[in-house]
Scaffold this active site. Structure first.
Site, short mmCIF file in Angstrom:
data_model
loop_
_atom_site.label_atom_id
_atom_site.label_comp_id
_atom_site.label_asym_id
_atom_site.label_seq_id
_atom_site.Cartn_x
_atom_site.Cartn_y
_atom_site.Cartn_z
N TYR A 109 16.86 51.74 53.10
CA TYR A 109 16.42 51.44 51.74
C TYR A 109 17.24 52.25 50.73
O TYR A 109 17.72 51.71 49.72
CB TYR A 109 14.94 51.79 51.62
N LYS B 4 19.65 50.61 47.87
CA LYS B 4 19.35 50.77 46.45
C LYS B 4 20.45 51.55 45.73
O LYS B 4 20.69 51.31 44.53
CB LYS B 4 18.00 51.46 46.28
#
Length: 308
Positions: free
Chosen positions: A168, A172
């Site tokens: 993640y 991001k």
């Protein structure tokens, strides 16, 4: 005089991951202001399993019941073909795309040491590669139309990091690079790209103790995203954070730095305090902005020429 309402009449927006949480709030707000919305969502569990197309259709039904226009789309952002199909659905239905909000996401936790490659790749494919797939499909038509608004989704976990979220966090953080390039390449075509860094209590917060949190509903973030997606939005290449009612601009900055015509390892060690100095009493933090690539080089070259 009252501020004129910012509307989206005649505009078409694609919102990925719009079946629940933040994406749903974005879709509902845009539609309430006259926007036609492609509600894209696989409707799966937070790890991406067990797709359910009725989730997107439920949001569409809600929009239509309120007098708006929307259609559901169940294609996956995780493949180039899926990304193209999502954007094509806007053209097939309304003949255009004006705004793209990439919000689709999944979560599979794991430390660097323990995460399986499948869990790593699943999150990267949806968040990061998914962003590229839909942006690439929408970018050409937006440039050809001389108008477009792109909103990508990062996270404080991508900017600052977080434990057990390497897939993640990397995805991001990668959004920042995609955003910068899209903003630069879109500049001459009135295509603006920005990043939202949202924090809200959604099903992604499952398992987290939120008992001490202030109000953090997705509806607090939605107006920020709608502003970034609006034709009147003046900024591009920026990161805007929205958390618990607070809005801020996030950015990558540099210290003023130090210069020497030559360096040894020992020189670098001795200069460490100097090039880390952010100058609390005399601010030395540089914010180069959208053209930071060029300005970083220019600033560094000037320091070398001046020998300071």
């Amino acid at each position: 005089m009252p501020t004129p309402e910012m509307r989206f009449d005649g505009r078409v927006a694609v919102v990925t991951g719009a079946g629940r949480g933040l994406g749903r709030a974005y879709a509902l707000l845009l539609a309430s202001r006259g926007c036609k919305v492609i509600v894209n969502d696989l409707g799966g569990a937070i790890n991406g399993d067990r797709p359910d197309t009725s989730v997107a259709q439920t949001v569409v039904d809600e929009i239509v019941a309120a007098g708006g226009e929307a259609i559901a789309n169940g294609d996956s952002v995780a493949t180039p073909e899926g990304g193209k199909a999502i954007i094509q659905s806007a053209f097939d239905t309304w003949g255009r795309i004006d705004s793209l909000i990439h919000n689709a996401g999944n979560v599979r936790y794991g430390t660097i040491r323990e995460i399986s490659y499948d869990d790593f790749k699943s999150v990267v494919d949806v968040h990061l590669m998914g962003a590229f797939h839909v942006v690439q499909a929408a970018f050409g038509p937006m440039c050809d139309a001389n108008f477009g608004r792109i909103v990508l989704t990062s996270s404080i976990g991508g900017v600052y990091g977080n434990n057990r979220c390497v897939n993640y966090g990397m995805s991001k953080a990668g959004m920042i690079g995609l955003n910068s390039v899209a903003a630069l390449e879109g500049e001459e075509f009135n295509v603006k790209s920005n990043v939202i860094v949202p924090s809200a209590v959604t099903r992604m917060a499952e398992g987290i103790d939120i008992s001490q949190y202030p109000p953090m509903d997705p509806e607090l973030v939605a107006p920020v995203v709608a502003w970034l997606a609006h034709e009147a939005c003046p900024v591009s290449g920026e990161m805007i954070a929205s958390i618990a009612g607070r809005i801020s601009r996030m950015f990558i900055a540099e210290t003023k730095g130090v210069y020497r015509p030559s360096w040894t390892i020992e020189d670098v060690a001795a200069a460490c305090e100097g090039f880390h100095d952010k100058g609390a009493d005399n601010p030395q933090v540089l914010d180069f902005g959208l053209h930071g690539h060029v300005d970083h080089i220019g600033y560094s070259f000037a320091m070398a020429r001046e020998g300071r």
